[in-house]
Design a protein around this motif. Sequence first.
Motif, PDB file in Angstrom:
ATOM      1  N   ARG A   1       6.837  -2.686   4.052  1.00 43.70           N
ATOM      2  CA  ARG A   1       7.550  -3.162   5.241  1.00 43.70           C
ATOM      3  C   ARG A   1       9.039  -3.278   4.950  1.00 43.70           C
ATOM      4  O   ARG A   1       9.472  -3.310   3.796  1.00 43.70           O
ATOM      5  CB  ARG A   1       6.989  -4.494   5.726  1.00 43.70           C
ATOM      6  CG  ARG A   1       7.134  -5.648   4.772  1.00 43.70           C
ATOM      7  CD  ARG A   1       6.295  -6.838   5.227  1.00 43.70           C
ATOM      8  NE  ARG A   1       6.698  -7.336   6.538  1.00 43.70           N
ATOM      9  CZ  ARG A   1       5.961  -8.164   7.272  1.00 43.70           C
ATOM     10  NH1 ARG A   1       4.790  -8.591   6.825  1.00 43.70           N
ATOM     11  NH2 ARG A   1       6.383  -8.591   8.451  1.00 43.70           N
TER      12      ARG A   1
ATOM     13  N   ARG B   1       0.714  -0.201   1.599  1.00 44.44           N
ATOM     14  CA  ARG B   1       1.557  -0.347   2.785  1.00 44.44           C
ATOM     15  C   ARG B   1       2.890  -0.952   2.348  1.00 44.44           C
ATOM     16  O   ARG B   1       2.985  -1.583   1.300  1.00 44.44           O
ATOM     17  CB  ARG B   1       0.878  -1.256   3.823  1.00 44.44           C
ATOM     18  CG  ARG B   1      -0.353  -0.617   4.450  1.00 44.44           C
ATOM     19  CD  ARG B   1      -0.872  -1.425   5.636  1.00 44.44           C
ATOM     20  NE  ARG B   1      -1.906  -0.673   6.364  1.00 44.44           N
ATOM     21  CZ  ARG B   1      -3.195  -0.825   6.199  1.00 44.44           C
ATOM     22  NH1 ARG B   1      -3.645  -1.726   5.335  1.00 44.44           N
ATOM     23  NH2 ARG B   1      -4.059  -0.103   6.881  1.00 44.44           N
TER      24      ARG B   1
ATOM     25  N   THR C   1      -4.975   6.345   2.539  1.00 45.33           N
ATOM     26  CA  THR C   1      -3.920   5.334   2.470  1.00 45.33           C
ATOM     27  C   THR C   1      -4.147   4.482   1.214  1.00 45.33           C
ATOM     28  O   THR C   1      -5.238   3.951   1.016  1.00 45.33           O
ATOM     29  CB  THR C   1      -3.937   4.433   3.717  1.00 45.33           C
ATOM     30  OG1 THR C   1      -3.667   5.238   4.870  1.00 45.33           O
ATOM     31  CG2 THR C   1      -2.884   3.326   3.613  1.00 45.33           C
TER      32      THR C   1
ATOM     33  N   PRO D   1      -3.917  -1.649   1.188  1.00 47.56           N
ATOM     34  CA  PRO D   1      -4.245  -1.114   2.516  1.00 47.56           C
ATOM     35  C   PRO D   1      -5.344  -1.900   3.194  1.00 47.56           C
ATOM     36  O   PRO D   1      -6.081  -2.617   2.553  1.00 47.56           O
ATOM     37  CB  PRO D   1      -4.701   0.319   2.193  1.00 47.56           C
ATOM     38  CG  PRO D   1      -5.180   0.260   0.776  1.00 47.56           C
ATOM     39  CD  PRO D   1      -4.287  -0.742   0.102  1.00 47.56           C
TER      40      PRO D   1
ATOM     41  N   SER E   1       4.609   7.825   5.018  1.00 43.88           N
ATOM     42  CA  SER E   1       4.093   7.643   6.376  1.00 43.88           C
ATOM     43  C   SER E   1       3.060   8.707   6.704  1.00 43.88           C
ATOM     44  O   SER E   1       3.133   9.832   6.186  1.00 43.88           O
ATOM     45  CB  SER E   1       5.227   7.703   7.410  1.00 43.88           C
ATOM     46  OG  SER E   1       5.623   9.048   7.640  1.00 43.88           O
TER      47      SER E   1
ATOM     48  N   VAL F   1       5.307  -1.588  10.015  1.00 35.56           N
ATOM     49  CA  VAL F   1       4.714  -1.472   8.671  1.00 35.56           C
ATOM     50  C   VAL F   1       4.304  -0.017   8.438  1.00 35.56           C
ATOM     51  O   VAL F   1       3.691   0.607   9.303  1.00 35.56           O
ATOM     52  CB  VAL F   1       3.488  -2.399   8.524  1.00 35.56           C
ATOM     53  CG1 VAL F   1       2.812  -2.183   7.178  1.00 35.56           C
ATOM     54  CG2 VAL F   1       3.910  -3.850   8.685  1.00 35.56           C
ATOM     55  N   ASN F   2       4.658   0.521   7.281  1.00 41.02           N
ATOM     56  CA  ASN F   2       4.328   1.912   6.970  1.00 41.02           C
ATOM     57  C   ASN F   2       3.111   2.018   6.062  1.00 41.02           C
ATOM     58  O   ASN F   2       3.053   1.363   5.019  1.00 41.02           O
ATOM     59  CB  ASN F   2       5.517   2.599   6.280  1.00 41.02           C
ATOM     60  CG  ASN F   2       6.521   3.134   7.267  1.00 41.02           C
ATOM     61  OD1 ASN F   2       6.548   2.730   8.431  1.00 41.02           O
ATOM     62  ND2 ASN F   2       7.371   4.047   6.823  1.00 41.02           N
ATOM     63  N   ASP F   3       2.160   2.860   6.466  1.00 40.91           N
ATOM     64  CA  ASP F   3       1.029   3.212   5.609  1.00 40.91           C
ATOM     65  C   ASP F   3       1.456   4.373   4.714  1.00 40.91           C
ATOM     66  O   ASP F   3       2.115   5.311   5.179  1.00 40.91           O
ATOM     67  CB  ASP F   3      -0.175   3.653   6.438  1.00 40.91           C
ATOM     68  CG  ASP F   3      -0.829   2.495   7.175  1.00 40.91           C
ATOM     69  OD1 ASP F   3      -0.482   1.333   6.880  1.00 40.91           O
ATOM     70  OD2 ASP F   3      -1.674   2.746   8.050  1.00 40.91           O
ATOM     71  N   TYR F   4       1.044   4.321   3.446  1.00 38.05           N
ATOM     72  CA  TYR F   4       1.373   5.387   2.491  1.00 38.05           C
ATOM     73  C   TYR F   4       0.105   6.182   2.151  1.00 38.05           C
ATOM     74  O   TYR F   4      -0.784   5.679   1.467  1.00 38.05           O
ATOM     75  CB  TYR F   4       1.933   4.790   1.202  1.00 38.05           C
ATOM     76  CG  TYR F   4       3.381   4.372   1.235  1.00 38.05           C
ATOM     77  CD1 TYR F   4       4.274   4.776   0.241  1.00 38.05           C
ATOM     78  CD2 TYR F   4       3.877   3.551   2.250  1.00 38.05           C
ATOM     79  CE1 TYR F   4       5.607   4.385   0.256  1.00 38.05           C
ATOM     80  CE2 TYR F   4       5.193   3.159   2.277  1.00 38.05           C
ATOM     81  CZ  TYR F   4       6.063   3.583   1.285  1.00 38.05           C
ATOM     82  OH  TYR F   4       7.380   3.184   1.312  1.00 38.05           O
TER      83      TYR F   4
END
Length: 278
Positions: free
Chosen positions: A137, A135, A132, A278, A113, A237-240
């Motif tokens: 979920r 992503r 990023t 992304p 995150s 939703v997480n962005d990496y």
Amino acid sequence: MTRSARRTRRTVQVVGATAAALLALSACSSDSESGSGSTSGSGSGEKSGGTEKLSGTVNVFAAASLTESFTELGKEFEKQHPGTKVVFNFGGSDSLAAGITSGAPADVFASASPKTMKVVTDADAASGTPATFVRNRLEIATLPGNPDRIATLKDLTGSGLKVVLCDKSVPCGAAAQKALDASRLKLTPVSYEEDVKSALNKVVLKEADAALVYKTDVKAAGDKVEGVEFPEAADAVNDYPITLLKDAPNAEVGKAFIELVRSAEGQKVLTGAGFTAP
């Protein structure tokens, strides 16, 4: 002096001047060739075929949910660059960030995150701006066959159901809470786990009936669990993000590993594991 003697003297002078000029040209040519040769030799160093040969160990701190895909990419990196070794430290992004800001030797940090990445950037421990790269979920992990017939996020609030969540301090826990808040649901889990793998393992070991984890972890578990998608996951939703660290012991190899992760080849491995581009 006779006319003949004067003619002979002029001839000798011309020949002498010509010889001197030729010697000077020869010396310049020799110096030029010598200089060219020394430049070429000093510039070769560790380079082979125009590219610098990478070597040594690269330490990568990465979110637990990246375990399977990064392990595969690490093996590919070592294959592409003989003489290198990729060492991973997988865990909760918050604890990894804390380790980095406390001085743990690491070259690369891949967080689940932006919030946990910000801990590192705020401490001025990142080199450049994090990017990023994928992503992820959430998904509900149930026991094989889904014996409790869980179909929605609301079903997890049913009495008698043992549900596990990630701790709120780690990205998967924060995402779970965000999804629950968006649905106006309250859920009291039987435990909060330190990272997503620990939460999933509670279901694998049949110590819990369900867990809110990432889609990628459900996929990695195979037939040990069953996944249930739910629409509220779209709200969490997480962005990496990934970054090279400022005090990286092996920065060149760290850069090269990040390049592999962000390349078409790396993205193929990551999307194959269930992440989205992304």
